[in-house]
Design a protein around this motif. Sequence first.
Motif, short mmCIF file in Angstrom:
data_model
loop_
_atom_site.label_atom_id
_atom_site.label_comp_id
_atom_site.label_asym_id
_atom_site.label_seq_id
_atom_site.Cartn_x
_atom_site.Cartn_y
_atom_site.Cartn_z
N ASP A 112 0.81 -1.07 0.00
CA ASP A 112 0.10 -0.01 -0.14
C ASP A 112 0.75 1.39 0.02
OD1 ASP A 112 1.36 -0.31 2.61
OD2 ASP A 112 -1.01 0.03 3.37
N THR A 113 2.14 1.13 -0.28
CA THR A 113 3.11 2.24 -0.36
C THR A 113 3.86 1.85 -1.53
OG1 THR A 113 5.02 1.29 1.03
CG2 THR A 113 3.27 2.80 2.05
N PRO A 114 4.51 3.10 -2.38
CA PRO A 114 5.36 2.86 -3.50
C PRO A 114 6.46 1.95 -3.27
CG PRO A 114 4.98 5.24 -2.99
CD PRO A 114 4.46 4.37 -1.78
N VAL A 115 6.57 0.90 -4.21
CA VAL A 115 7.69 0.18 -4.09
C VAL A 115 9.03 0.49 -4.89
CG1 VAL A 115 8.25 -2.34 -4.83
CG2 VAL A 115 6.28 -1.94 -4.20
N LEU A 116 10.12 0.18 -4.37
CA LEU A 116 11.47 0.56 -4.95
C LEU A 116 12.16 -0.60 -5.38
CD1 LEU A 116 13.74 2.68 -5.46
CD2 LEU A 116 14.71 2.26 -2.95
N ALA A 117 12.57 -0.54 -6.68
CA ALA A 117 13.11 -1.83 -7.46
C ALA A 117 14.62 -1.24 -7.81
CB ALA A 117 12.40 -2.13 -8.85
N GLU A 118 15.65 -2.25 -7.41
CA GLU A 118 16.95 -2.24 -7.69
C GLU A 118 16.98 -2.28 -9.21
OE1 GLU A 118 18.95 -3.65 -3.65
OE2 GLU A 118 18.75 -5.10 -5.39
N LEU A 119 17.56 -1.16 -9.92
CA LEU A 119 17.72 -1.24 -11.34
C LEU A 119 19.04 -0.82 -11.86
CD1 LEU A 119 16.65 -1.36 -14.51
CD2 LEU A 119 16.11 1.36 -14.08
N SER A 120 19.83 -2.25 -12.10
CA SER A 120 21.31 -2.33 -12.69
C SER A 120 21.10 -2.23 -14.48
CB SER A 120 21.66 -3.24 -12.11
OG SER A 120 21.60 -4.63 -12.77
N GLY B 276 -3.14 -2.12 -14.65
CA GLY B 276 -4.12 -1.89 -13.24
C GLY B 276 -4.34 -3.31 -12.74
N CYS B 277 -3.13 -4.11 -12.79
CA CYS B 277 -3.34 -5.29 -11.87
C CYS B 277 -2.28 -5.37 -10.52
CB CYS B 277 -2.90 -6.58 -12.95
SG CYS B 277 -4.17 -6.74 -14.43
N ALA B 278 -1.98 -4.30 -10.11
CA ALA B 278 -0.90 -4.12 -9.15
C ALA B 278 -1.49 -3.36 -8.09
CB ALA B 278 0.40 -3.46 -9.62
N GLU B 279 -1.31 -3.87 -6.61
CA GLU B 279 -1.60 -2.95 -5.52
C GLU B 279 -0.97 -1.70 -5.36
OE1 GLU B 279 -2.56 -5.37 -2.08
OE2 GLU B 279 -3.58 -6.98 -3.26
N THR B 280 0.35 -1.87 -5.59
CA THR B 280 1.13 -0.52 -5.14
C THR B 280 0.82 0.68 -6.06
OG1 THR B 280 3.57 0.15 -5.08
CG2 THR B 280 2.84 -1.03 -6.94
N PRO B 281 0.75 1.69 -5.32
CA PRO B 281 0.37 3.07 -6.22
C PRO B 281 1.60 3.41 -7.16
CG PRO B 281 1.18 3.57 -3.94
CD PRO B 281 1.04 1.92 -4.09
N ARG B 282 2.81 2.84 -7.18
CA ARG B 282 3.96 3.70 -7.86
C ARG B 282 5.06 2.51 -7.86
NH1 ARG B 282 4.80 8.04 -5.41
NH2 ARG B 282 6.93 7.44 -4.71
N LEU B 283 5.84 2.61 -8.78
CA LEU B 283 7.34 1.56 -8.70
C LEU B 283 8.15 2.77 -8.91
CD1 LEU B 283 8.59 -1.05 -8.95
CD2 LEU B 283 8.71 -0.90 -11.14
N ASP B 284 9.39 2.99 -8.18
CA ASP B 284 10.38 3.80 -8.54
C ASP B 284 11.73 2.76 -8.39
OD1 ASP B 284 8.90 5.92 -7.36
OD2 ASP B 284 8.92 5.59 -5.46
N THR B 285 12.75 3.47 -8.91
CA THR B 285 13.93 2.63 -9.16
C THR B 285 15.10 3.19 -8.50
OG1 THR B 285 14.29 3.85 -11.34
CG2 THR B 285 12.99 1.74 -11.44
N VAL B 286 16.09 2.52 -8.10
CA VAL B 286 17.58 2.93 -7.73
C VAL B 286 18.61 2.20 -8.48
CG1 VAL B 286 17.63 1.57 -5.77
CG2 VAL B 286 18.91 3.39 -5.67
N SER B 287 19.50 2.89 -8.99
CA SER B 287 20.61 2.48 -9.76
C SER B 287 22.05 3.11 -9.16
CB SER B 287 20.36 2.94 -11.43
OG SER B 287 19.23 2.40 -11.74
#
Length: 648
Positions: free
Chosen positions: A252-260, A279-290
């Motif tokens: 229920d919060t944004p998810v952070l994905a490791e992106l190499s 529209g099939c995901a519960e998270t409101p947003r996907l962020d990335t960190v590289s």
Amino acid sequence: MSVQFGRWNFDNAPPAPGRLEKASQLLAPYGPDGEGRYSGPGVDIIYRGFHTTKESRREKQPHAAPSGAVITWDGRLDNREELIRQLSGGLSIESTDVAIVAAAYEKWGTDSFGKLMGDWALAIWDPRDQALILAKDFVGTRHLYYAIEKDQVTWSSILDPLVLLAGKQFTLEEEYIAGWLGFFPATHLTPYVGIQAVPPSSFVRIRGGKPTVRQYWDFDPGKRIRYRTDAEYEEHFRNVFAESVRRRLRSDTPVLAELSGGMDSSSIVCTADKIIEEGCAETPRLDTVSYYDDQEPNWNERPYFTKVEEKRGRTGCHIDLGSEDAFPFQFENDRFAATPASLHRHNEASRQFAACMLSGKNRVVLSGIGGDEVLGGVPTPIPELADFLARFCWRNLAHQLKVWALNKKKPWFHLCFEAARGFLPRTLVGIPEQTQSAWLVPSFAKRHRDALAGYPPRFRLVGPLPSFQENVRTFESLRRQLAGSAFPSELFYEKRYPYLDRDLVESIFAIPREQLVRPGQRRSLARRALAGIVPDAILDRKRKAFVVRSSMTTVLVSWTRLLRKSTRLASTTAGFVDPKALREVLQRARDGKEIPVVTLLRTLGLEFWLQGLNRWELHRGIAPGRPGAFSIPEDPDFGGERCKAQRA
């Protein structure tokens, strides 16, 4: 990823004054969302929550089942709907995960564990049977430890309370140390004799002061998935991989994905974007960190993760590692490190990562760990050739030897011999040279050569095919890797692994190996299946190079600093490292000769960890005849001034 702690006095005696409060203080940084407690005759349980889903925010733990069983659950249940249909009885789509798990245990007992899909660890106190049950998921994404003494058992998600509140002398577990120096320790071990970890895919039942460990689930070698065309295999993979990613977007919060710039993390991010768009995901947003290092010639990731950012139309958080000090261990003396893996760098990169998570309000991080191992990242024909040898398929063996010999540019009989030697006892073939650490004390290395070599198995002629045996062996190494990991130190978060989904891994193990790896086509199935989803620049990329130059610099700088300051290494006193041999290896490194960099870095971590025990005054010298023995006094402050930061 919540945390749990409990103690059961077998004689029903109440806990020592202040003990639960001390345990609660140690758990508090990992469970900021409130605390729940249970107290019964001789039993006290603490649960501290870290909420990542809307259902978890409604949980009240410890959870009391109708039968009287008391359950603490740390996890994410992926097959909620399926279990609700099977259980009925007042459950609904709004039910919490722990309520569903409790109902499953009430109906099926310990057989329910094999039906629970997801990442989890649980503890069940059953007053009817006067038994404690501790269990973990099939891969071991959560930690759960226990220590049994003559009059009590204590369990916890983290080692700290089991060690700091024991009030007794421990001996270092040599096999764990050897596993740390080699590959990863066995999943049931901790650094301390007398403290055990619950193994993955298993449960521990403690009754009458005695533990029984049982495996509740295992891979089925008889499971087969066969299609007529490559396209059908590709469609199957896309479906199970997308489902795995979708499950881990439940937040229920944004998810952070490791992106190499590699295929594993890029595939997760691109697939997740597609799921969110539909529209099939519960998270409101996907962020990335590289992460990137433009100064490292063997690690230029920026052009590749930029391709993914261009595709998704969003730029993520970028962290530059090029300006970091080569000295890897800069930690506070006030912080207790329960394992060598608990030594974290307090540097600019970790501070930037914490700032990235705080700004995005992320509590969940997606990791690409496991992709290479599960999907055939190492393009070796050996398991496939061993299958033909085990089944005496000489015609197929001859054909594949010819094809792979051309691809590998090796004589076919070399490949055949390499496949055949996998069936031979290790006493005949020996241990690979790269697992030998010349600076270790010979007697220590001899006692634990299996752990130092990563517990190498050999192929069996009877039973499952060698390729299946190799799959299980590789997966076991992933289990050891997760078991040896540590909780984040500066900012707590929950890590999820899309490539370690049970349905996905089972499917990969059930399809023919030639779908995964083909001559000249490493990770063939994933590359074919994800075409059009992942940028071509990622799919066509050659295998990512390991960072060599910076690691060698780290070894030389770190050990030079350490040896200048230390007249005697703690790892030498403990009987692990031969200082003369170590200096010779470091001299080889200065001369530009090849050395086992990773193992030297792990030895460095071991040294700093042992020195940390000394700084905490936990190491009172070596007891005669007991290498690695040290005392941990239990005083009112459990460390006095040294624990102020940890209590805060």
